[in-house]
Write an enzyme that holds these catalytic residues in place. Structure first.
Site, mmCIF file in Angstrom:
data_model
loop_
_atom_site.group_PDB
_atom_site.id
_atom_site.type_symbol
_atom_site.label_atom_id
_atom_site.label_comp_id
_atom_site.label_asym_id
_atom_site.label_seq_id
_atom_site.Cartn_x
_atom_site.Cartn_y
_atom_site.Cartn_z
ATOM 1 N N HIS A 46 -27.631 113.626 35.791
ATOM 2 C CA HIS A 46 -28.624 113.895 34.746
ATOM 3 C C HIS A 46 -29.934 113.167 35.059
ATOM 4 C CE1 HIS A 46 -26.309 110.337 33.569
ATOM 5 N NE2 HIS A 46 -27.402 109.888 33.002
ATOM 6 N N LEU A 61 -19.998 114.857 35.067
ATOM 7 C CA LEU A 61 -19.876 113.440 35.428
ATOM 8 C C LEU A 61 -18.543 113.162 36.123
ATOM 9 C CD1 LEU A 61 -21.456 111.945 32.200
ATOM 10 C CD2 LEU A 61 -22.411 111.876 34.501
ATOM 11 N N ASP A 118 -22.126 104.838 33.761
ATOM 12 C CA ASP A 118 -20.944 104.585 32.934
ATOM 13 C C ASP A 118 -20.118 105.863 32.775
ATOM 14 O OD1 ASP A 118 -21.705 101.834 32.174
ATOM 15 O OD2 ASP A 118 -23.318 102.813 31.060
ATOM 16 N N GLY A 119 -20.817 106.967 32.546
ATOM 17 C CA GLY A 119 -20.123 108.236 32.325
ATOM 18 C C GLY A 119 -19.255 108.606 33.517
ATOM 19 N N HIS A 139 -32.106 108.098 26.781
ATOM 20 C CA HIS A 139 -31.176 108.689 27.756
ATOM 21 C C HIS A 139 -31.582 110.109 28.145
ATOM 22 C CE1 HIS A 139 -27.421 110.323 29.441
ATOM 23 N NE2 HIS A 139 -27.734 111.359 28.715
ATOM 24 N N ARG A 199 4.902 131.221 51.049
ATOM 25 C CA ARG A 199 4.534 129.829 51.386
ATOM 26 C C ARG A 199 5.106 129.458 52.757
ATOM 27 N NH1 ARG A 199 8.848 125.738 48.761
ATOM 28 N NH2 ARG A 199 10.524 127.230 48.498
ATOM 29 N N SER A 256 6.905 121.400 49.822
ATOM 30 C CA SER A 256 6.951 122.620 49.000
ATOM 31 C C SER A 256 5.839 123.591 49.344
ATOM 32 C CB SER A 256 6.809 122.262 47.514
ATOM 33 O OG SER A 256 7.851 121.417 47.120
ATOM 34 N N PHE A 295 -1.094 124.019 38.743
ATOM 35 C CA PHE A 295 -1.879 122.784 38.676
ATOM 36 C C PHE A 295 -3.340 123.009 39.081
ATOM 37 C CE2 PHE A 295 2.468 120.841 39.613
ATOM 38 C CZ PHE A 295 2.801 120.848 38.266
ATOM 39 N N ASP A 332 12.418 125.859 37.487
ATOM 40 C CA ASP A 332 11.537 124.798 36.971
ATOM 41 C C ASP A 332 10.918 125.182 35.625
ATOM 42 O OD1 ASP A 332 11.882 122.633 38.570
ATOM 43 O OD2 ASP A 332 10.216 123.088 39.940
ATOM 44 N N HIS A 357 5.925 125.139 34.778
ATOM 45 C CA HIS A 357 5.511 125.294 36.172
ATOM 46 C C HIS A 357 5.131 126.727 36.530
ATOM 47 C CE1 HIS A 357 6.844 121.259 36.602
ATOM 48 N NE2 HIS A 357 6.856 121.260 37.927
HETATM 49 C C1 LIG Z 1 -17.963 115.942 32.430
HETATM 50 C C2 LIG Z 1 -19.209 115.721 31.631
HETATM 51 N N1 LIG Z 1 -19.126 115.459 30.327
HETATM 52 C C3 LIG Z 1 -20.226 115.290 29.592
HETATM 53 C C4 LIG Z 1 -21.460 115.392 30.150
HETATM 54 C C5 LIG Z 1 -22.706 115.269 29.300
HETATM 55 N N2 LIG Z 1 -23.390 113.993 29.583
HETATM 56 C C6 LIG Z 1 -24.436 113.929 30.411
HETATM 57 S S1 LIG Z 1 -25.011 112.361 30.623
HETATM 58 C C7 LIG Z 1 -23.845 111.744 29.564
HETATM 59 C C8 LIG Z 1 -23.800 110.279 29.263
HETATM 60 C C9 LIG Z 1 -23.721 109.488 30.496
HETATM 61 O O1 LIG Z 1 -23.858 108.136 30.222
HETATM 62 P P1 LIG Z 1 -24.248 107.152 31.401
HETATM 63 O O2 LIG Z 1 -23.506 107.500 32.613
HETATM 64 O O3 LIG Z 1 -24.111 105.775 30.884
HETATM 65 O O4 LIG Z 1 -25.746 107.504 31.682
HETATM 66 P P2 LIG Z 1 -27.049 106.799 31.139
HETATM 67 O O5 LIG Z 1 -27.026 106.915 29.639
HETATM 68 O O6 LIG Z 1 -27.005 105.409 31.585
HETATM 69 O O7 LIG Z 1 -28.180 107.590 31.732
HETATM 70 C C10 LIG Z 1 -23.044 112.753 29.069
HETATM 71 C C11 LIG Z 1 -21.931 112.545 28.119
HETATM 72 C C12 LIG Z 1 -21.511 115.669 31.532
HETATM 73 N N3 LIG Z 1 -22.667 115.802 32.191
HETATM 74 N N4 LIG Z 1 -20.380 115.794 32.247
#
Ligand SMILES: Cc1ncc(C[n+]2csc(CCOP(=O)(O)OP(=O)(O)O)c2C)c(N)n1
Length: 658
Positions: free
Chosen positions: A67, A118, A154-155, A258, A353, A380, A433, A465, A469
């Site tokens: 982002h 993320l 963090d995300g 943000h 397979r 498998s 899966f 299974d 599965h």
């Molecule tokens: C899988 C996924 N879930 C949700 C989002 C939406 N999203 C974009 S940025 C963000 C928050 C990210 O927080 P952080 O990594 O701390 O970034 P910062 O606020 O420091 O820029 C979210 C929830 C996404 N891009 N991907």
């Protein structure tokens, strides 16, 4: 005037806040917070040459916190990458610009991977780092020796996939993977303490990573941490404590910065606070000049590398260049011809397979860049051939990766390997899966990567299974992903042909869906024509003009052939169409499709899965024999009878419509 670190970092901050403001959309906080770290990385450590974005031995840089794309766009502009000029920065997030909302793969030179969802970026980077080690083991440190750097937030580290990926990277001791973690304690909802109390450093230490924590606004501390990380024999996580939207008078350190423009007043206040008096999109010449120096610094290193490459034995050099370019070795298709000839002579009644394993026995020798693996189902899914050695932290010269039970991490790592180049990853797990890897698989398709998923146990035919599965909706859900070839071969010969297509399709990933249970060999011909390449074809022609078209895939093609026999007894002529790949069939000219499906015939499709999607071939009045709910636990033959997926049912569905 001497240009200081602060001027370089402030150029990033200014571009980020101004571009987001102009677009009235975007994420200024992260680029402003990580500007110092990124400046250190790009001016002191990252091995790159802005004039040669594809140089094979460049360091890779992955912006996992995608982002914050303005961080990357600013860096590409400032260091002089040809695709991103100031106009592109001004057109941030506009239709047709190279500066899309998230740094989309392939959109502009210098973007290594797209990381919108993320956690994908850091996990993709693990695969890049694996590929680097594999190629280094194959071609030598002289020509392959580079780092993979990641900026993750963090995300990224909250997402489950990062746990899989980091655990695997630690296990393999990927010492050239360095993650710069934007430890700003802020995400969208506010403080990360709302939902998160992990001890991130302890977590990564437990995975076997080298860990450190620094003030992310202190360039000397960041320099020392990266230097130290480079000397480790394991991957490194550097937690960089930063303030989101550093410099913004009221929004710094808050989630308000943000993902929204700061606003004109806040931007004016930031300019004052950081000491940046220039107009929007105006970067003083000496600041740009200093950045451009960083952009060309790598040219000498690249030239030295080119000289080393030129000094290699000619054969090795050609092989390196070939593998990196993605071209396949001359004559590799003869491996496919050989196995097709064996299959038509032996006519095995084995599971697809198993046929796939037999194809790989031939293919692995012919295509040295194929790197196999599985998510702990090697026996498998038959992805490991008799000669393949496993890769380990001490030895990357093998060709097989035990990914462990980490389907999502595996699929992301495979994306990274494919993007890195020089290797073609394939790996297996059970078809059901696929849901565990879906987000990464979607990115394989979006980014057009040559990754091959071998997904077995592809229907109720897996038997005892039971329904947990037994995929029923999985094929339909995979077919819904654009630019993903979903193959479901109907016999051993088709397995070989589908492999041939998958290996030679450079910009589309493949799923090869395979049975657990034995099925007959149907194809008689073993010439070089790849019938599966058209996606669908008449595998068994009626005697006389057909009034019925039976369509099927995989294990149900032989059900269709039996139904054809039953109908013939009743004097009804039916063609049987095998449709191993809808995507390829749909891409054929209308005339071909009509010639295969028949113009005025009764249409019946049979597939041991839900009907979704078949309407486009059978029309509103056609018949469908398959599943309408989940399966059950029992021997396969009992299940096919129980759920009515039989030749008799297909024949009856056809007759009812005549
Ligand atoms: C899988 C996924 N879930 C949700 C989002 C939406 N999203 C974009 S940025 C963000 C928050 C990210 O927080 P952080 O990594 O701390 O970034 P910062 O606020 O420091 O820029 C979210 C929830 C996404 N891009 N991907």
């Amino acid at each position: 005037m001497t240009i200081e670190h602060k001027d370089l970092a402030n150029a990033i901050r200014a571009l980020a806040m101004d571009a987001v403001q102009a677009a009235n959309s975007g994420h200024p906080g992260m680029p402003m917070g990580m500007a110092d770290v990124a400046t250190v990385l790009f001016t002191r450590f990252l091995k790159f040459d802005a004039s040669a974005p594809d140089w094979a031995d460049r360091d890779r840089f992955v912006l996992s916190a995608g982002h914050g794309s303005m961080l990357l766009y600013a860096l590409l502009y400032l260091t002089g990458y040809p695709d991103i000029d100031i106009e592109e920065i001004k057109n941030f997030r506009k239709l047709g610009s190279k500066t899309a909302g998230h740094p989309e793969y392939g959109h502009a030179a210098g973007i290594e991977t797209t990381t919108g969802p993320l956690g994908q970026g850091i996990s993709t980077a693990v695969g890049m780092s694996i590929a680097e080690r594999i190629l280094s083991a194959r071609f030598g440190e002289d020509v392959v020796s580079h780092y993979t750097y990641v900026i993750a937030g963090d995300g990224d580290l909250m997402e489950g996939i990062s746990h899989e990926a980091a655990s695997f990277a630690g296990h393999l001791g990927l010492s050239r993977l360095i993650v710069l973690y934007d430890d700003n304690g802020i995400s969208i909802d506010g403080s990360t303490s709302l939902s998160w109390s992990d001890d991130v450093l302890a977590r990564f230490a437990a995975y076997g990573w080298d860990i450190s924590a620094v003030d992310g606004h202190d360039p000397d501390a960041v320099i020392a941490a990266i230097e130290s990380a480079q000397g480790q024999n394991k991957p490194s996580l550097i937690a960089c404590r930063t303030t989101i939207a550093f410099g913004a008078p009221t929004k710094a350190g808050t989630s308000g910065s943000h993902g929204a423009p700061l606003g004109n007043d806040e931007i004016a206040g930031t300019r004052e606070a950081i000491g940046w008096s220039h107009a929007p999109f105006e970067i003083p010449g000496d600041v740009v000049g200093a950045w451009r120096e960083a952009g060309v610094k790598g040219a000498e290193v690249r030239q030295a590398w080119e000289a080393r490459l030129a000094g290699l034995d000619g054969k090795v050099r050609n092989e390196f260049n070939r593998a990196i370019s993605g071209d396949l070795p001359a004559g590799w298709e003869s491996a496919i011809q050989k196995i097709k000839a064996e299959f038509t002579a032996d006519r095995p009644g084995q599971a697809t397979r198993v046929s796939s394993g037999a194809v790989l026995e031939k293919l692995i020798g012919a295509v040295p860049e194929l790197i196999g693996g599985s998510a702990d189902l090697t026996g498998s899914v038959n992805t490991r051939t008799s000669n393949m050695l496993a890769i380990s932290r001490d030895d990357f010269s093998g060709r097989y990766i035990h990914y462990g039970i980490r389907e999502h991490g595996m699929a992301a790592a495979m994306n990274g390997m494919a993007q890195h180049g020089g290797v073609i990853p394939y790996a297996g797990t059970f078809l059901v899966f696929a849901d565990y890897m879906r987000a990464a698989l979607r990115l394989s398709a979006l980014m057009g990567q040559r990754v091959i998923q071998v997904l077995t146990h592809d229907s109720i035919g897996l038997g005892e299974d039971g329904p947990t599965h037994q995929p029923v909706e999985t094929l339909a859900s995979l077919r819904a992903i654009p630019n993903l070839n979903v193959f479901r071969p109907g016999d051993a010969v088709e397995v070989a042909e589908c492999w041939e297509i998958a290996v030679s399709t450079a910009t589309t990933p493949s799923v090869i869906s395979l049975t657990r249970q034995g099925i007959p060999t149907l194809r008689e011909d073993a010439n070089s024509e790849n019938k599966c390449a058209k996606g669908g074809y008449i595998i068994s022609k009626a005697e006389g003009d057909a009034s019925v078209t039976i369509m099927a895939t995989g294990s149900e093609v032989s059900v269709g052939v039996k139904a054809q026999e039953l109908l013939a007894i009743d004097g009804v002529a039916a063609n049987v169409v095998s449709m191993p790949c809808w995507e390829l069939f749909d891409a054929q000219p209308a005339v071909y499709r009509a010639s295969v499906l028949g113009e005025n015939t009764v249409k019946v499709a049979v597939e041991a899965a839900v009907s979704m999607g078949w309407e486009k071939y059978i029309g509103p009045d056609g018949g469908f024999i398959g599943m309408s709910g989940f399966g059950a636990s029992a021997p396969a033959s009992d299940l096919f009878k129980h759920f009515g997926i039989t030749a008799e049912a297909v024949a009856a569905a056809a007759k009812k419509r005549l």
